[in-house]
Design a protein around this motif. Structure first.
Motif, short mmCIF file in Angstrom:
data_model
loop_
_atom_site.label_atom_id
_atom_site.label_comp_id
_atom_site.label_asym_id
_atom_site.label_seq_id
_atom_site.Cartn_x
_atom_site.Cartn_y
_atom_site.Cartn_z
N GLY A 91 0.83 -1.19 0.00
CA GLY A 91 0.00 0.00 0.00
C GLY A 91 0.87 1.25 0.00
N ALA A 92 0.33 2.35 0.48
CA ALA A 92 1.10 3.59 0.54
C ALA A 92 2.39 3.35 1.30
CB ALA A 92 0.29 4.68 1.22
N PRO A 93 3.53 3.75 0.72
CA PRO A 93 4.81 3.41 1.36
C PRO A 93 4.98 4.10 2.70
CG PRO A 93 5.12 4.97 -0.44
CD PRO A 93 3.70 4.51 -0.51
N SER A 94 5.64 3.41 3.61
CA SER A 94 5.95 3.99 4.91
C SER A 94 6.93 5.15 4.73
CB SER A 94 6.60 2.94 5.81
OG SER A 94 7.86 2.55 5.27
N ARG A 95 7.06 5.96 5.77
CA ARG A 95 8.03 7.05 5.69
C ARG A 95 9.44 6.52 5.49
NH1 ARG A 95 7.71 11.03 10.55
NH2 ARG A 95 7.44 9.12 11.75
N LEU A 96 9.76 5.43 6.17
CA LEU A 96 11.10 4.86 6.05
C LEU A 96 11.37 4.40 4.62
CD1 LEU A 96 13.56 4.28 7.83
CD2 LEU A 96 12.63 2.00 8.24
N LEU A 97 10.39 3.73 4.02
CA LEU A 97 10.55 3.29 2.64
C LEU A 97 10.64 4.47 1.69
CD1 LEU A 97 10.49 1.36 0.26
CD2 LEU A 97 8.01 1.16 0.54
N ILE A 104 7.99 4.71 11.68
CA ILE A 104 9.22 5.39 12.05
C ILE A 104 9.89 5.95 10.79
CG2 ILE A 104 10.74 3.37 11.87
CD1 ILE A 104 12.02 4.31 14.54
N SER A 105 10.64 7.03 10.93
CA SER A 105 11.26 7.67 9.78
C SER A 105 12.78 7.66 9.89
CB SER A 105 10.78 9.12 9.66
OG SER A 105 11.34 9.92 10.70
N LEU A 106 13.43 7.96 8.78
CA LEU A 106 14.89 8.10 8.81
C LEU A 106 15.31 9.22 9.76
CD1 LEU A 106 16.23 7.73 5.15
CD2 LEU A 106 16.64 6.22 7.08
N GLU A 107 14.54 10.32 9.79
CA GLU A 107 14.88 11.41 10.71
C GLU A 107 14.86 10.95 12.16
OE1 GLU A 107 12.87 13.88 7.36
OE2 GLU A 107 12.54 11.95 8.31
N ASP A 108 13.86 10.13 12.51
CA ASP A 108 13.76 9.62 13.88
C ASP A 108 15.03 8.84 14.25
OD1 ASP A 108 11.16 10.61 14.08
OD2 ASP A 108 10.27 8.73 13.39
N LEU A 109 15.44 7.96 13.35
CA LEU A 109 16.61 7.12 13.63
C LEU A 109 17.90 7.93 13.60
CD1 LEU A 109 15.53 4.08 11.44
CD2 LEU A 109 15.60 4.14 13.94
#
Length: 299
Positions: A155-161, A208-213
């Motif tokens: 479905g709609a891609p996650s923020r991480l993807l 979760i996002s790249l910014e979070d990590l």
């Protein structure tokens, strides 16, 4: 370039006569938009929009005239050819034949800081890309098709993807444009690797996002994604998927929760999404896995 516009590429296609040309759309909360459009020959010019747009020609054998932000063009199109269209530029586009395109749109406001971190302050949407020229890139075509396939599955891609795929494609576009982003400097420090893994295990069910990590280890998202892969052997998105599948296996083995509930517990919107991901990684459906582990003799 023209003054900045607020309307996005996807919003522009969603209204008026152009809405009827849209065949598919995959979106991720404003981080990127994937659209497939099938349009007749004619004038397809548009106003300035706030997105950089990467276009793949799915048919070829057409005739394209106009200006996509890099000067006047007059050329035959080729199947699989790619073109980058400048953001905040009123394009002129005359197509000599009906055509089918897949487009990936990047809102510049959402990506500028991330790419600036990758270029150590030297990135510019005005100068880091080559606009309006047809080019070939097997790497970018493969990334686009992988992203489209993942969106079909999940479905709609996650923020991480969305962020990971976007960084990969934009970094290659920068390289092809003669303004490569700075390479990652080795892998993560042991403490940073440990902290990221802990965070992902604690929040695997979240978007979760790249910014979070990256914020946890004081790196730019662009550099973090590459250093994570060097340290753990796979991109953050793949690592997160493996965590989700592992947790799904545990719940299938140890609980009687419905598969729909398990999908939600591990971060997927529906049991169909979990099923597609699970089959890809485990080579069997969640229900088949549950039967196999609970009654091995009948599997």
């Amino acid at each position: 370039m023209n003054v900045h516009a607020q309307t996005s590429f996807a919003q522009w296609h969603a209204h008026g006569q152009h809405a009827s040309y849209v065949r598919a759309r995959k979106s991720s909360g404003g981080l990127l938009d994937l659209l497939e459009v099938a349009r007749p020959a004619g004038n397809m010019s548009r106003p300035a929009l706030g997105d950089l747009v990467l276009v793949e020609d799915m048919l070829g054998n057409g005739h394209l005239r106009g200006d996509l932000g890099g000067g006047r063009i007059d050329m035959r199109t080729r199947k699989g050819a790619l073109i980058v269209v400048a953001p905040n530029f009123s394009t002129t586009v005359i197509n000599g034949a009906s055509h089918r395109l897949r487009s990936l749109a990047f809102p510049v406001a959402k990506w500028e800081d991330m790419l600036d971190g990758g270029a150590e302050g030297r990135f510019s949407f005005d100068t880091s890309f080559v606009y309006g020229q047809s080019f070939e890139s097997p790497a970018i075509r493969a990334a686009l098709r992988a992203l489209w396939a993942l969106c079909e599955d999940e479905g709609a891609p996650s923020r991480l993807l969305a962020q990971a795929a976007g960084c990969e494609i934009l970094a290659e576009l920068c390289r092809l444009g003669g303004a490569p982003l700075a390479p990652a400097r080795g892998g993560l420090a042991p403490w940073a690797r440990r902290r990221c893994v802990e965070l992902m295990r604690a929040r695997f069910a979240e978007d979760i996002s790249l910014e979070d990590l990256a914020a946890e280890v004081r790196l730019s998202p662009y550099h973090f994604a590459r250093m994570f892969k060097q340290s753990l052997g796979v991109p953050p998105r793949v690592y997160l998927t493996r965590l989700r599948v592992a947790k799904a296996c545990e719940l299938l083995e140890r609980t009687d929760l419905p598969i729909t509930q398990i999908a939600l517990e591990v971060g997927y919107s529906a049991n169909q999404v979990l099923a597609r991901v699970f089959v890809k990684h485990m080579r069997m459906s969640p229900s088949e896995y549950r039967k196999a582990v609970r009654d091995p003799g009948r599997a």
